[in-house]
Design a protein around this motif. Structure first.
Motif, PDB file in Angstrom:
ATOM      1  N   GLU B 198       0.872  -1.177   0.000  1.00  0.00           N
ATOM      2  CA  GLU B 198       0.000   0.000   0.000  1.00  0.00           C
ATOM      3  C   GLU B 198       0.906   1.223   0.000  1.00  0.00           C
ATOM      4  OE1 GLU B 198      -3.311   0.382  -0.245  1.00  0.00           O
ATOM      5  OE2 GLU B 198      -3.020   2.549  -0.097  1.00  0.00           O
ATOM      6  N   HIS B 199       0.507   2.257  -0.755  1.00  0.00           N
ATOM      7  CA  HIS B 199       1.342   3.468  -0.864  1.00  0.00           C
ATOM      8  C   HIS B 199       0.579   4.538  -1.637  1.00  0.00           C
ATOM      9  CE1 HIS B 199       2.092   2.640  -5.110  1.00  0.00           C
ATOM     10  NE2 HIS B 199       2.278   1.373  -4.773  1.00  0.00           N
ATOM     11  N   ASP B 200       1.215   5.687  -1.804  1.00  0.00           N
ATOM     12  CA  ASP B 200       0.550   6.783  -2.504  1.00  0.00           C
ATOM     13  C   ASP B 200       1.297   7.193  -3.780  1.00  0.00           C
ATOM     14  OD1 ASP B 200       2.807   7.947  -1.426  1.00  0.00           O
ATOM     15  OD2 ASP B 200       1.717   9.174   0.032  1.00  0.00           O
ATOM     16  N   PHE B 201       2.077   6.258  -4.337  1.00  0.00           N
ATOM     17  CA  PHE B 201       2.810   6.564  -5.568  1.00  0.00           C
ATOM     18  C   PHE B 201       1.890   6.521  -6.797  1.00  0.00           C
ATOM     19  CE2 PHE B 201       7.382   4.913  -4.437  1.00  0.00           C
ATOM     20  CZ  PHE B 201       7.481   5.862  -3.450  1.00  0.00           C
ATOM     21  N   ALA B 202       0.875   5.673  -6.742  1.00  0.00           N
ATOM     22  CA  ALA B 202       0.130   5.353  -7.961  1.00  0.00           C
ATOM     23  C   ALA B 202      -1.351   5.201  -7.640  1.00  0.00           C
ATOM     24  CB  ALA B 202       0.667   4.058  -8.566  1.00  0.00           C
ATOM     25  N   ASP B 203      -2.172   5.280  -8.687  1.00  0.00           N
ATOM     26  CA  ASP B 203      -3.624   5.211  -8.494  1.00  0.00           C
ATOM     27  C   ASP B 203      -4.116   3.789  -8.222  1.00  0.00           C
ATOM     28  OD1 ASP B 203      -3.775   7.908  -8.995  1.00  0.00           O
ATOM     29  OD2 ASP B 203      -4.098   7.632 -11.154  1.00  0.00           O
ATOM     30  N   ASN B 204      -3.370   2.834  -8.708  1.00  0.00           N
ATOM     31  CA  ASN B 204      -3.824   1.464  -8.488  1.00  0.00           C
ATOM     32  C   ASN B 204      -2.611   0.575  -8.175  1.00  0.00           C
ATOM     33  OD1 ASN B 204      -5.690  -0.551  -8.183  1.00  0.00           O
ATOM     34  ND2 ASN B 204      -6.245  -0.704 -10.358  1.00  0.00           N
ATOM     35  N   ILE B 205      -2.866  -0.478  -7.407  1.00  0.00           N
ATOM     36  CA  ILE B 205      -1.821  -1.433  -7.031  1.00  0.00           C
ATOM     37  C   ILE B 205      -2.327  -2.816  -7.418  1.00  0.00           C
ATOM     38  CG2 ILE B 205      -0.442  -2.372  -5.140  1.00  0.00           C
ATOM     39  CD1 ILE B 205      -0.943   0.282  -3.634  1.00  0.00           C
ATOM     40  N   ILE B 206      -1.510  -3.515  -8.200  1.00  0.00           N
ATOM     41  CA  ILE B 206      -1.928  -4.815  -8.725  1.00  0.00           C
ATOM     42  C   ILE B 206      -1.197  -5.898  -7.949  1.00  0.00           C
ATOM     43  CG2 ILE B 206      -2.201  -6.187 -10.819  1.00  0.00           C
ATOM     44  CD1 ILE B 206      -3.521  -3.305 -10.785  1.00  0.00           C
ATOM     45  N   HIS B 207      -1.963  -6.582  -7.106  1.00  0.00           N
ATOM     46  CA  HIS B 207      -1.357  -7.610  -6.261  1.00  0.00           C
ATOM     47  C   HIS B 207      -1.380  -8.956  -6.965  1.00  0.00           C
ATOM     48  CE1 HIS B 207      -1.444  -4.800  -2.885  1.00  0.00           C
ATOM     49  NE2 HIS B 207      -2.688  -4.516  -3.213  1.00  0.00           N
ATOM     50  N   LEU B 208      -0.222  -9.602  -7.009  1.00  0.00           N
ATOM     51  CA  LEU B 208      -0.180 -10.990  -7.472  1.00  0.00           C
ATOM     52  C   LEU B 208      -0.129 -11.867  -6.225  1.00  0.00           C
ATOM     53  CD1 LEU B 208       2.038 -11.067 -10.649  1.00  0.00           C
ATOM     54  CD2 LEU B 208      -0.238 -10.139 -10.259  1.00  0.00           C
ATOM     55  N   VAL B 209      -1.151 -12.711  -6.092  1.00  0.00           N
ATOM     56  CA  VAL B 209      -1.391 -13.401  -4.823  1.00  0.00           C
ATOM     57  C   VAL B 209      -1.406 -14.915  -5.037  1.00  0.00           C
ATOM     58  CG1 VAL B 209      -2.994 -13.639  -2.885  1.00  0.00           C
ATOM     59  CG2 VAL B 209      -2.806 -11.440  -4.087  1.00  0.00           C
ATOM     60  N   LEU B 210      -0.611 -15.619  -4.265  1.00  0.00           N
ATOM     61  CA  LEU B 210      -0.654 -17.081  -4.280  1.00  0.00           C
ATOM     62  C   LEU B 210      -1.748 -17.553  -3.328  1.00  0.00           C
ATOM     63  CD1 LEU B 210       3.087 -18.243  -4.190  1.00  0.00           C
ATOM     64  CD2 LEU B 210       1.539 -18.167  -6.154  1.00  0.00           C
ATOM     65  N   ALA B 211      -2.612 -18.445  -3.839  1.00  0.00           N
ATOM     66  CA  ALA B 211      -3.714 -18.957  -3.007  1.00  0.00           C
ATOM     67  C   ALA B 211      -4.095 -20.364  -3.470  1.00  0.00           C
ATOM     68  CB  ALA B 211      -4.915 -18.016  -3.118  1.00  0.00           C
ATOM     69  N   ARG B 212      -4.932 -20.996  -2.665  1.00  0.00           N
ATOM     70  CA  ARG B 212      -5.360 -22.364  -2.965  1.00  0.00           C
ATOM     71  C   ARG B 212      -6.803 -22.381  -3.424  1.00  0.00           C
ATOM     72  NH1 ARG B 212      -2.252 -26.169  -1.396  1.00  0.00           N
ATOM     73  NH2 ARG B 212      -0.641 -25.627   0.099  1.00  0.00           N
ATOM     74  N   LEU B 213      -7.061 -23.162  -4.465  1.00  0.00           N
ATOM     75  CA  LEU B 213      -8.442 -23.407  -4.887  1.00  0.00           C
ATOM     76  C   LEU B 213      -9.051 -24.445  -3.946  1.00  0.00           C
ATOM     77  CD1 LEU B 213      -7.753 -23.438  -8.700  1.00  0.00           C
ATOM     78  CD2 LEU B 213      -9.191 -21.798  -7.463  1.00  0.00           C
TER      79      LEU B 213
END
Lengths: 596, 596
Positions: B198-213
């Protein structure tokens, strides 16, 4: 949480550093085994149960307001309990309320205080230095007024050496002292990096200040030492007027956040009728540096102990984490789910490296303390030869105890962070604090580079080089004993120790020859690798000395295994260090051109 | 203040890592020498003049309030200027607005950003990782929506791997993803240590998230990768609703204080109509780890570059101080008064050690980047043999580039503090910040212990061990050339390099045999010393490779002198490292009993 390793400390003191033999030979007065154990156990309890739990509070820092420093929550009370326990007075002279115990006990307990909190323990380290200088050099009047309260810790002491332009080179310091005419002086100047220069632990702070008299010769031959109390002391011993000195600022440092590092201003006229902080000469005029060296030698050993202490604390913390944290499956792991990370060989290497270095540096530092005690004892009974021998031994081991221990303190603390993985980088874990704290010890009380210069140019030439050669001969004897033992558990230990000793001998001979030839630059080029070569080799041999002691229990097996690990995994560096000393100077001098 | 060493960087790129030859052979499209120089010069200017002056501001930290993180003063504007300069898009595919430049230029510029501020530069390091994963594995729809803005840096990316119980071992992670039915998923879970989460550099932050189905198999075979934007994106590309994810806390860390390290919570129902953060699958189900490795390999190289960068920055800072600070009189000093401390041999050793290690690790990292570029180029022209060769080379050098560089980054930063003496411990000096910052690099993106396991168990066995042997053979060729040169300025360099290569060969053969015999525990016991042996030897040989280039000026002399210093003063460690690999395992395993 830190638990004082009382058993390891007692073992190293008695069986490696020589405390047992010294007691048995009657060199330590009426000190007994039982008293040693009682002191170590009680110190261990106090360090583990009272100091360690407050260590992290030190991170709150020491705010300064209007010249007044507030120490971290709980620390002033802790200090009071600590001096009430008699811990400050351990080595002080009985003439002024001290317990007159040997330096060996002082460093052994000091390790525990510093493992539990380096920042807290620094205060007394400085006080003890002041006690030594006053005991050795001050006149009776000053002793009567100050010594008892410094020894008890009711008042604390400081060392005021450094100025902005005078650090390692004290010859250029500018603080001046003007004689008042009644035996006192008025001091004017600014001193920086004054540890516990101001605080709320005690009612009075006794500053030992290096300054120049009006007609003093330039350089180090024109420096005198003055005692400058924060509060003047009345004839009846009660506190009088505030002296004209003030804490101007507190540094924002990398570590030891609980220890206020002060810029002190003397004589700016803030207090008193006329400007100038009142001070009294300690020792002779223009002989201040000699007086300062009295306290600096022991202070160097005590800083070395900080290296040992932080390595031990970092080891314990990493060990605890490695036993608890599970991740992955180590080779051969038979348990359910993930294995504790201690089962991974790489983590074992980390932990064994930390433990080896902590134990080796402890043995060096305790051996240095033993030499001091033996010298004092020999002087006491008028045995000049023994006194000379042991004083030279202490001189020789002091730079090693200071530099090797503090270097490995940083190394161990850094490995400790690594063992914790990502958690190591989080301040709340506490591993990072140990790394931050550890980083000052190779710097203060003479940088480790200065120690190396001292080792090579002043300590090696003692008795024409014969003292260091004799020392190496003693180490050879221990190594030979490992060979004779013929115990397969030692693996290649004897051979590895022999190789390291040969490296140390070669490098020593080379340096002595270079000094004799006047090739000073070449000798100094190898001073730091030589210092590490010396520390690593002697430390490893001391581990072997301990491993040779037969107790017949699991601790004996552990000592042998650790000694072997050190010999077979860490000691190989000595050939590289030897080459850096004997073959490295030329390329170092040539490569000056590669620098900007 | 840091000045980008553009000349050194360009030289290493072109003449050591192979950029010049690759350009000449046409492997890098229409890239020209002039373009390379223009890019490096402009990056150097930006790093020195715009990033470096704001570095210390990072110490003000990144306060979090109500899920919103405020970055240090000036940093958001700096970031905007930085992406406007096109620095984020250097290597991105031209299909989505990238400049399609080789990895070599990316790492060369990355070094400069990280020297000027590691904490600031981390944001783009993560974004570039996200770009690579999306480029390589996402479907066209996701690329259309996200790739251009990630490549330009208008939006930033993150990597969400770690959970409290899943660090090095991702197989045990618990974050889950539930299919919505329309191709999207709802993500629930907690991720820790999320850099710039999280930060204020950019309008959006794209998280790449590892998760389990829901029905995923256990362990690493049941992990999928999801793209989870902070703000959902409307069909027209504008920002839509806030997704159900939030920064729960920001860590209090040892270093990189300007870089917010976040705990991210997905799907606690704070935003949106129903709980669950909306995400989209990248690549195939349960193949998330493979996708993650795409970005992790390059991320490892980029973290290695941080090690190089911090070593260079620490060197420059120490050099500047050593030239300015006067103290004592060095042997042979003829000037007035005290000499600058750079004249003391011990300080020269410190500075030369720092410079050698920085240059050696730079050469390794750049050579790794060269291998990546050559592999990409070979794949592009369908040359399978060359592609295999260069991919194996990149694979081999990645753990070295990551681990050796980050270890020496810490070493150099620590030496840098030491050169500053007491001032090094004061935070305002900035040397301590470099040490604090440097300490994370050996930990994240796979600890250096994990790198060593990777090196030994996966990289050495490539092509049945033939690849690593071929690589050592190439190093031998360079060493032979030093011998043939017969230039006395090289001193004993050729011999010392030969000895080191023999050590590396012996240790490599021993490890390959141990792996073949199934003696995994013994092989892993020596993994870390082997990794350092590999890095030190190859780095020293690369210094020699550079020193063989004839430019006929003072820089050539400096390169030869530095190479010689490294060979004669630093390289001797290899015999100890070889012994630790080939003789150390037994004692390490035995000494398990010495640990608690």
């Amino acid at each position: 949480m830190y638990r004082a390793p009382v058993e390891d400390i007692a073992f190293t003191l008695k069986h490696v550093a020589g405390l047992q033999a010294a007691i048995d030979a009657g060199h330590l007065g009426d000190l007994t085994d039982d008293l040693v154990d009682a002191i170590l156990n009680e110190a261990g309890r106090f360090a583990s149960e009272e100091v360690a739990p407050l260590a992290q509070e030190g991170e709150k820092g020491t705010p300064l307001k209007d010249g007044v420093v507030t120490t971290p929550p709980g620390w002033a009370g802790l200090y009071r309990n600590w001096i009430d326990g008699g811990w400050n007075s351990l080595t002080g002279t009985p003439d002024y309320g001290g317990q007159g115990l040997p330096t060996m006990l002082s460093v052994a307990t000091s390790e525990m205080w510093n493992s539990s909190s380096m920042a807290f323990s620094l205060c007394s380290l400085l006080t003890m230095g002041a006690v030594e200088a006053v005991e050795a050099h001050a006149d009776e009047t000053l002793k009567q007024i100050y010594l008892e309260k410094l020894i008890s810790g009711e008042w604390t002491g400081t060392m005021n050496l450094t100025e902005p332009h005078a650090g390692s080179d004290l010859g250029v310091l500018k603080t001046r002292a003007e004689p008042v005419g009644d035996g006192s002086y008025r001091i004017f100047g600014q001193k920086i990096f004054i540890t516990y220069g101001e605080h709320d632990f005690a009612d009075n702070i006794i500053h030992l200040v290096l300054a120049r008299l009006p007609d003093a010769p330039p350089g180090t031959r024109g420096i005198s030492l003055f005692l400058v109390p924060k509060f003047l002391v009345n004839a009846d011993g009660s506190l009088g007027a505030r002296n004209d000195l003030i804490c101007h600022s507190v540094e924002h440092k990398l570590g030891i956040h609980g220890s206020p590092t002060c810029t002190m201003i003397y004589g700016d006229g803030k207090f008193g009728d006329e400007p100038g902080a009142l001070g009294w000469l300690i020792g002779e005029e223009n002989r201040g540096l000699a007086c300062m060296f009295t306290m600096m030698n022991n202070a160097r050993l005590n800083v070395g102990i900080q290296g040992v202490a932080v390595a031990e604390a970092a080891y314990q913390k990493a060990l605890e984490y490695a036993n608890e944290r599970t991740q992955g499956k180590a080779p051969g792991w038979q348990g359910e789910g993930m294995s504790p990370i201690i089962e991974h060989p790489d983590i074992q290497r980390d932990l064994l490296t930390m433990k080896s270095l902590a134990q080796a540096s402890r043995a060096i530092a305790f051996s240095c303390a033993h030499a001091i005690d033996m010298a004092d004892s020999a002087e006491g009974r008028g045995d000049a030869d023994a006194a000379k021998f042991w004083r030279e031994r202490a001189n020789l081991l002091t730079p090693i105890a200071k530099a090797f221990s503090t270097d490995i303190g940083v190394d161990a603390a850094s490995i400790g962070v690594q063992v914790h993985g990502g958690m190591g980088f989080i301040e709340e874990t506490g591993a990072a604090r140990l790394l931050r704290d550890s980083r000052i010890a190779p710097i203060y009380e003479g940088t480790n580079g200065i120690q190396a210069i001292d080792l090579v140019t002043r300590k090696l030439p003692q008795s024409g080089g014969e003292h260091v050669k004799g020392y190496i001969g003693e180490l050879r004897e221990i190594t030979a004993e490992v060979g004779r033992k013929n115990n397969p558990d030692f693996g290649m230990t004897a051979d590895k120790l022999d190789e390291a000793l040969a490296d140390l001998e070669t490098a020593t001979d080379w340096l002595l020859q270079a000094l004799q030839d006047g090739r000073i630059q070449e000798a100094l080029a190898g001073a730091t690798p030589y210092q590490r070569l010396f520390g690593l080799t002697s430390g490893a041999v001391y581990l072997a000395k301990g491993a040779l002691v037969e107790t017949g229990d699991a601790l004996e097996n552990g000592r042998i295994a650790l000694c072997r690990f050190c010999a077979e995994n860490l000691l190989g560096e000595t050939s590289a260090l030897r080459n850096a000393v004997t073959q490295g100077a030329q390329s170092l001098i040539q490569a000056r051109s590669a620098l900007g």
